[in-house]
Design a protein around this motif. Structure first.
Motif, mmCIF file in Angstrom:
data_model
loop_
_atom_site.group_PDB
_atom_site.id
_atom_site.type_symbol
_atom_site.label_atom_id
_atom_site.label_comp_id
_atom_site.label_asym_id
_atom_site.label_seq_id
_atom_site.Cartn_x
_atom_site.Cartn_y
_atom_site.Cartn_z
ATOM 1 N N ARG A 77 1.245 -1.314 0.081
ATOM 2 C CA ARG A 77 0.065 0.099 -0.475
ATOM 3 C C ARG A 77 0.899 1.003 0.242
ATOM 4 O O ARG A 77 1.854 1.378 0.456
ATOM 5 C CB ARG A 77 -1.148 0.187 1.494
ATOM 6 N N ALA A 78 0.309 2.189 -0.075
ATOM 7 C CA ALA A 78 0.861 3.744 -0.558
ATOM 8 C C ALA A 78 1.458 3.820 0.998
ATOM 9 O O ALA A 78 1.253 3.377 2.023
ATOM 10 C CB ALA A 78 -0.030 4.984 -0.475
ATOM 11 N N GLY A 79 2.305 4.072 1.257
ATOM 12 C CA GLY A 79 3.227 5.120 2.243
ATOM 13 C C GLY A 79 4.672 5.141 1.953
ATOM 14 O O GLY A 79 4.465 5.281 0.967
ATOM 15 N N ILE A 80 5.552 5.415 3.260
ATOM 16 C CA ILE A 80 6.812 6.146 3.171
ATOM 17 C C ILE A 80 7.423 4.712 3.796
ATOM 18 O O ILE A 80 6.350 4.314 4.493
ATOM 19 C CB ILE A 80 7.134 7.881 3.432
ATOM 20 N N LEU A 81 8.548 4.770 3.400
ATOM 21 C CA LEU A 81 9.773 4.086 3.814
ATOM 22 C C LEU A 81 10.967 4.913 4.926
ATOM 23 O O LEU A 81 11.445 5.600 4.323
ATOM 24 C CB LEU A 81 10.436 2.790 3.053
ATOM 25 N N VAL A 82 11.165 4.261 5.842
ATOM 26 C CA VAL A 82 12.317 5.503 6.816
ATOM 27 C C VAL A 82 13.357 3.702 7.028
ATOM 28 O O VAL A 82 12.416 2.562 8.113
ATOM 29 C CB VAL A 82 11.398 6.037 8.083
ATOM 30 N N LYS A 83 14.261 4.239 8.003
ATOM 31 C CA LYS A 83 15.008 3.536 8.282
ATOM 32 C C LYS A 83 15.307 3.785 10.100
ATOM 33 O O LYS A 83 16.020 5.137 10.346
ATOM 34 C CB LYS A 83 16.165 3.545 7.790
ATOM 35 N N VAL A 84 15.272 3.503 10.954
ATOM 36 C CA VAL A 84 14.970 3.423 11.626
ATOM 37 C C VAL A 84 16.410 2.729 13.027
ATOM 38 O O VAL A 84 15.787 1.276 13.057
ATOM 39 C CB VAL A 84 14.253 4.251 12.786
ATOM 40 N N LYS A 85 17.188 3.372 14.321
ATOM 41 C CA LYS A 85 17.556 1.778 15.333
ATOM 42 C C LYS A 85 17.025 1.046 15.734
ATOM 43 O O LYS A 85 15.393 1.828 16.146
ATOM 44 C CB LYS A 85 18.168 3.800 15.529
ATOM 45 N N ASP A 86 17.030 0.140 15.829
ATOM 46 C CA ASP A 86 16.675 -0.962 16.361
ATOM 47 C C ASP A 86 16.456 -1.126 17.743
ATOM 48 O O ASP A 86 17.413 -1.439 18.855
ATOM 49 C CB ASP A 86 16.717 -2.103 15.583
ATOM 50 N N GLU A 87 15.729 -0.401 18.567
ATOM 51 C CA GLU A 87 16.037 0.843 20.067
ATOM 52 C C GLU A 87 14.550 0.750 20.682
ATOM 53 O O GLU A 87 13.888 1.182 19.597
ATOM 54 C CB GLU A 87 16.835 1.622 20.100
ATOM 55 N N PRO A 88 14.173 0.877 22.060
ATOM 56 C CA PRO A 88 13.064 1.462 22.205
ATOM 57 C C PRO A 88 12.533 1.988 22.290
ATOM 58 O O PRO A 88 13.857 3.059 22.057
ATOM 59 C CB PRO A 88 12.907 0.488 24.192
ATOM 60 N N GLY A 89 12.119 2.517 21.692
ATOM 61 C CA GLY A 89 10.631 3.839 21.684
ATOM 62 C C GLY A 89 12.042 4.787 20.524
ATOM 63 O O GLY A 89 10.816 6.267 20.027
ATOM 64 N N ALA A 90 11.846 4.032 19.424
ATOM 65 C CA ALA A 90 12.391 4.729 17.787
ATOM 66 C C ALA A 90 10.579 5.175 17.028
ATOM 67 O O ALA A 90 11.326 6.003 16.230
ATOM 68 C CB ALA A 90 12.757 3.443 17.126
ATOM 69 N N LEU A 91 9.714 4.348 17.759
ATOM 70 C CA LEU A 91 8.498 4.453 16.408
ATOM 71 C C LEU A 91 7.519 5.942 17.648
ATOM 72 O O LEU A 91 7.726 5.983 17.659
ATOM 73 C CB LEU A 91 7.545 3.694 17.173
ATOM 74 N N ALA A 92 7.414 5.689 18.818
ATOM 75 C CA ALA A 92 7.603 6.609 19.831
ATOM 76 C C ALA A 92 8.183 7.758 18.892
ATOM 77 O O ALA A 92 7.449 8.871 18.803
ATOM 78 C CB ALA A 92 7.641 6.947 20.892
ATOM 79 N N LYS A 93 9.244 7.924 18.965
ATOM 80 C CA LYS A 93 9.909 9.153 17.982
ATOM 81 C C LYS A 93 9.524 9.621 16.827
ATOM 82 O O LYS A 93 9.143 11.120 16.359
ATOM 83 C CB LYS A 93 11.789 9.266 18.185
ATOM 84 N N ILE A 94 9.358 8.946 16.139
ATOM 85 C CA ILE A 94 9.300 8.719 14.485
ATOM 86 C C ILE A 94 7.072 9.676 15.084
ATOM 87 O O ILE A 94 7.205 10.938 14.004
ATOM 88 C CB ILE A 94 8.468 7.814 13.897
#
Length: 129
Positions: free
Chosen positions: A67-84
């Motif tokens: 599906r439509a969307g964007i792809l991002v690369k984040v560190k594999d660490e707690p809180g990464a999704l919260a920051k985004i």
């Protein structure tokens, strides 16, 4: 579904694996494009039967985004999704969905669907894949 994106750690023979899998299932490739972001391969495919192609590639174990969307690369660490999530919220961008697509080399590739994709790209330009 117009384009299927395969997201995986890059390796020699990846395109061959994908195209052979589709050929074995009588699926015609209309277009194929590949990019590399560090060690992550992004292979975008359009076929004459994307629904069947998605199922076939998924059954072979490929990580897919349809599906439509964007792809991002984040560190594999707690809180990464919260920051985004916080960055997007503070920029008045509503998130419709997030999907962890691939994980390797201490990072996660995340697909984000939102109401204003262009604004989200601007907000997250430093981590876009």
């Amino acid at each position: 579904m117009k384009i299927i994106t395969v997201v995986t750690k890059d390796y020699r023979g990846l395109i061959a694996d994908i195209t052979e899998c589709l050929t074995e299932n009588q699926i015609n490739i209309v277009s194929i494009d590949a990019d590399l972001a560090d060690t992550t391969a992004l292979v975008r495919i359009r076929t004459d039967n994307n629904e069947n192609a998605f199922n076939v590639l998924n059954d072979k174990g490929f990580k897919l985004v349809s599906r439509a969307g964007i792809l991002v690369k984040v560190k594999d660490e707690p809180g990464a999704l919260a920051k985004i999530s916080r960055r997007l919220a503070e920029s008045n961008v509503d998130i419709r969905g997030m999907n962890m697509v691939e994980q390797h080399d201490g990072a996660n590739i995340v697909s984000i669907s939102c109401h204003d994709e262009e604004k989200a790209k601007e907000v997250l330009k430093d981590i876009l894949v």
